[in-house]
Design an enzyme around this catalytic site. Structure first.
Site, short mmCIF file in Angstrom:
data_model
loop_
_atom_site.label_atom_id
_atom_site.label_comp_id
_atom_site.label_asym_id
_atom_site.label_seq_id
_atom_site.Cartn_x
_atom_site.Cartn_y
_atom_site.Cartn_z
N LYS A 178 9.14 -57.25 37.64
CA LYS A 178 9.25 -57.66 36.24
C LYS A 178 10.59 -57.16 35.71
O LYS A 178 10.76 -55.99 35.36
CB LYS A 178 8.12 -57.07 35.39
CG LYS A 178 8.03 -57.80 34.05
CD LYS A 178 7.59 -56.92 32.90
CE LYS A 178 8.64 -56.04 32.32
NZ LYS A 178 9.78 -56.71 31.65
N GLU A 253 12.26 -43.44 36.81
CA GLU A 253 13.66 -43.07 36.61
C GLU A 253 13.92 -43.33 35.13
O GLU A 253 13.99 -44.48 34.70
CB GLU A 253 14.54 -43.91 37.53
CG GLU A 253 15.87 -43.28 37.82
CD GLU A 253 16.94 -43.74 36.87
OE1 GLU A 253 17.05 -43.10 35.79
OE2 GLU A 253 17.63 -44.70 37.17
N CYS A 287 21.98 -44.36 31.92
CA CYS A 287 21.22 -43.11 31.80
C CYS A 287 21.97 -41.91 32.37
O CYS A 287 21.69 -40.78 31.98
CB CYS A 287 19.85 -43.26 32.45
SG CYS A 287 19.95 -43.94 34.10
N GLU A 389 19.81 -39.72 23.58
CA GLU A 389 20.65 -40.51 24.49
C GLU A 389 21.45 -41.48 23.61
O GLU A 389 20.86 -42.29 22.89
CB GLU A 389 19.71 -41.26 25.44
CG GLU A 389 20.36 -41.70 26.70
CD GLU A 389 19.35 -42.25 27.69
OE1 GLU A 389 18.34 -42.85 27.28
OE2 GLU A 389 19.59 -42.10 28.90
P1 ADP Z 1 15.17 -49.73 27.05
O1 ADP Z 1 14.82 -48.92 25.84
O2 ADP Z 1 16.35 -49.24 27.80
O3 ADP Z 1 15.14 -51.21 26.86
P2 ADP Z 1 12.55 -49.85 28.11
O4 ADP Z 1 11.85 -48.69 28.70
O5 ADP Z 1 12.07 -50.38 26.82
O6 ADP Z 1 14.05 -49.39 28.07
O7 ADP Z 1 12.61 -51.07 29.12
C1 ADP Z 1 12.72 -50.92 30.53
C2 ADP Z 1 11.75 -51.88 31.18
O8 ADP Z 1 10.43 -51.46 30.85
C3 ADP Z 1 11.90 -53.33 30.72
O9 ADP Z 1 11.64 -54.20 31.81
C4 ADP Z 1 10.78 -53.44 29.70
O10 ADP Z 1 10.29 -54.77 29.56
C5 ADP Z 1 9.73 -52.56 30.32
N1 ADP Z 1 8.72 -52.07 29.38
C6 ADP Z 1 8.82 -51.86 28.05
N2 ADP Z 1 7.65 -51.42 27.53
C7 ADP Z 1 6.77 -51.35 28.56
C8 ADP Z 1 5.41 -50.95 28.69
N3 ADP Z 1 4.69 -50.55 27.66
N4 ADP Z 1 4.85 -51.01 29.92
C9 ADP Z 1 5.57 -51.41 31.00
N5 ADP Z 1 6.84 -51.79 30.93
C10 ADP Z 1 7.45 -51.77 29.74
#
Ligand code: ADP
Length: 488
Positions: A178, A253, A287, A389
Site C-alpha cells: 500500500k 521505521e 526522517c 521533526e
Molecule cells: P506522513 O505523516 O509522513 O504522511 P504517515 O504515517 O501518515 O506519514 O503515512 C505513511 C504511510 O502510512 C502512508 O502510506 C499512509 O497512507 C499510511 N497510513 C496513514 N495512517 C495509517 C493508519 N492508520 N494505518 C495504516 N497506515 C496508515
C-alpha cells in the site's frame, strides 16, 4: 525542461496481475505547479481483501520456489529499473517534487535493494544441531513468515517500497503493497516491470489507498503475517495496536530528530557543504535529515557565514528543470506546518539568517507548495523546531560549550534514528558516535545509507532493520524439525 513521461501503466490497483478499477479515486498533483497529473483508483476494504486473498493463494508456490529463481527475478528487476532510470525519475519528480537528479539517485538506490536481496535470497541457511539422543537430530530451517503487508510514505515512494518488496520476495513472502495516497504512480509503474522480470501473478499486489481506511483491515486480515511500515511515529503506534490483536510481526521505521554535531576541530567548509546537501535533499522531508545542528559557540559565526552564503545561492523550483537544488514540499499544508515551527522559533528569540525565495521568480510556480530554504540561529532545545521533526529545508543552529553537553542534549529526545558527527579527530568522532542513542551515525558523511547495511531506529523511531544481512531475517521464521537420523 523535462516533460512528464507517457504512462506505461494504468492508474488503478494491480491485483492478481490485472488492473482493477476502484469506485473511489484521488487526484494526484505535481507539487511544483499544483497541476493534476493523474486520477488514481483508491482501494476500499473489499478490494484490499481481494488483493490479500490473491497474495495468500500465490504464497504457497512462491514460498516453495527455489531461492535461486527468486534471486534471478529480483536481479532482473534491478537491471530493468537501471535501464529505465529516466522515465522513472521523471515520473517520481512529477508526483513527489524532488529535483530530477535526486529522483535518478532514488531509482538507482531502489535498484540496489533488488540487486542486494536478489543476491541474499540464496544465502538463507538452515543448520543441523545435535540431539541428546544420538539416533536423532534437529533440522533448523528458515521458513518464509507468510504474506507481508507493506506500507510506505511519500518522501521516497520508490525506494521505501523497493527495500520492503525486495526483502520480502527474496525471503519467499508474497506481499501486498500500500503506497502513500499522495504518490501512488511510481508504485503502479513497478507492476509491468515486475511482470516483465518474471514475477508470477499475485505474488505482489499493489493497492493504493487511504492509510486511515486500509490500515486496520490490512493489519487485522488473518492472511497477513507481517506488517512493515515506514511512516510517522503516530501511524506506527496505531498500526502496532491493530497488529496486537492478531499477534502479527511488525517492523517500523518511524520519525526522527537527528542531531548534527559539529566538533570544535571540524572542517567548516566541508561541514557547511554537506549540511546544505543534507537539508536540501528532498527539501528536508526525510526522517534521517539533520533536525538540530549543534555547533561550538565559538564557531557559530564561522559556520553560519558559510551556511548563509550557500543557502542564499541555491535555486528552489520545479525539479523537472535543470539547475534546481530544492523542490517543493509535498503540499501546502506541509508548508504551513514548517512555517509555524519557524514562526514559533522567531517569536522565542531565534534569528533569521537566510530565507531564500528564489522560487518566486517564476509565475508558474506560485501555485506550487514551496518553502524557502532557511537558516535560523539562536535556536534553543525547548523550541518546537528543536523538539519536532521539521520536514522542511530549514537549518536550525544551536550552540554548545562542551561536546559532552552536546551529546546529552542530542540524546534528550524520544527519537533515535540517525545522527551526524563532523570533526577531524576520528577517534573523538567515534567516541561521540558510540554515545549517541540512534540506529545510524554518519561521521563526516551526509548520506550513509546503502543496501548492504541494516537501517532502523531505536526508541520511538521504531524497530526492525531494512537492508543488510538483517533485512531478510524480518521475513523469516526458524522452524525446527526433531527427526531420527538418516541411517545408511
Ligand atoms: P506522513 O505523516 O509522513 O504522511 P504517515 O504515517 O501518515 O506519514 O503515512 C505513511 C504511510 O502510512 C502512508 O502510506 C499512509 O497512507 C499510511 N497510513 C496513514 N495512517 C495509517 C493508519 N492508520 N494505518 C495504516 N497506515 C496508515
Amino acid at each position: 525542461m523535462k516533460s512528464l513521461p507517457d504512462f506505461w501503466f494504468e492508474p488503478h490497483l494491480w491485483v492478481n496481475g490485472e488492473w482493477v478499477r476502484a469506485v473511489e479515486s484521488l487526484d494526484i498533483r505535481n507539487p511544483a505547479t499544483g497541476n493534476v497529473i493523474a486520477r488514481v483508483s483508491m482501494a476500499d476494504p473489499i478490494l484490499l481483501d481481494r488483493a490479500v486473498h490473491g497474495a495468500a493463494r500465490a504464497q504457497k508456490e512462491w514460498g516453495e520456489s527455489s531461492p535461486f529463481e527468486r534471486g534471478e527475478i529480483l536481479k532482473r528487476v534491478a537491471s530493468l529499473l537501471s535501464a529505465r532510470k529516466d522515465p522513472f525519475a521523471r515520473l517520481l519528480t512529477s508526483e513527489q517534487g524532488k529535483p530530477y537528479p535526486q529522483s535518478v539517485a532514488e531509482v538507482e538506490y531502489a535498484a540496489s535493494f533488488f540487486q542486494w536481496f536478489g543476491e541474499e535470497a540464496r544465502r538463507v541457511h538452515g543448520r543441523i544441531t545435535p540431539h541428546p539422543d544420538r539416533k536423532r537430530e534437529y533440522l533448523i530451517e528458515q521458513r518464509p513468515i507468510g504474506v507481508a503487508g507493506l506500507i510506505t510514505p511519500w518522501n521516497f515512494p520508490l525506494a521505501q517500497g523497493a527495500k520492503k518488496i525486495a526483502a520480502s520476495l527474496a525471503a519467499g513472502c508474497a506481499a501486498v503493497w500500500k503506497p502513500a495516497e499522495l504518490t501512488p504512480l511510481i508504485a503502479l509503474a513497478m507492476a509491468p516491470l515486475l511482470q516483465e522480470a518474471g514475477l508470477p501473478r499475485g505474488v505482489l499486489q499493489i493497492v493504493p489507498g487511504i492509510g486511515s481506511q486500509l490500515g486496520k483491515p490490512l493489519a487485522e486480515h488473518p492472511d497477513i503475517r507481517i506488517l512493515s511500515l515506514t511512516g510517522s511515529t503516530r501511524t506506527g503506534a496505531t498500526l502496532l495496536s491493530y497488529a496486537a490483536t492478531g499477534i502479527k510481526r511488525v517492523t517500523l521505521e518511524l520519525g526522527g530528530n537527528a542531531p548534527f554535531i559539529v566538533l570544535p576541530d571540524a572542517d567548516l567548509d566541508l561541514t557547511a557543504e554537506q549540511l546544505v546537501k543534507l537539508k536540501l535533499f528532498v527539501s528536508g522531508q526525510v526522517c534521517v535529515t539533520a533536525n538540530r545542528v549543534f555547533v561550538h559557540r565559538e564557531q557559530e559565526k564561522e559556520l553560519l557565514d558559510r551556511l548563509a552564503t550557500r543557502m542564499a545561492s541555491v535555486r528552489a523550483g520545479d525539479g523537472l528543470e535543470d539547475g534546481i537544488d530544492a523542490g517543493p514540499l509535498i503540499h501546502h499544508k506541509a508548508c504551513q506546518g514548517v512555517g509555524e515551527l519557524v514562526a514559533d522559533a522567531l517569536a522565542q528569540g531565534a534569528k533569521l539568517s537566510v530565507e531564500n525565495r528564489s522560487f518566486e521568480t517564476r509565475s508558474e510556480w506560485t501555485r506550487g507548495s514551496f518553502f524557502p530554504p532557511t537558516v535560523l540561529s539562536g535556536v534553543s532545545d525547548s523550541m518546537r523546531i528543536a523538539r519536532e521533526e521539521i520536514f522542511g529545508p530549514v537549518i536550525p543552529i544551536l550552540t554548545y560549550t562542551d561536546p559532552q553537553e552536546a551529546i546529552l542534549r542530542a540524546n534528550a529526545t524520544p527519537y533515535g534514528l540517525a545522527a551526524y558527527v563532523y570533526g577531524s579527530n576520528i577517534s573523538m568522532c567515534r567516541e561521540v558516535a558510540r554515545q549517541l542513542e540512534v540506529g545510524i551515525v554518519g561521521v563526516n558523511e551526509w548520506r550513509p545509507l546503502r543496501a548492504e547495511i541494516p537501517f532502523g531506529g531505536v526508541k520511538q523511531s521504531g524497530f526492525g532493520a531494512e537492508g543488510g544481512l538483517e533485512g531478510i531475517q524480518e521475513f523469516l521464521n526458524p522452524q525446527v524439525i526433531s527427526i531420527p537420523r538418516f541411517e545408511l
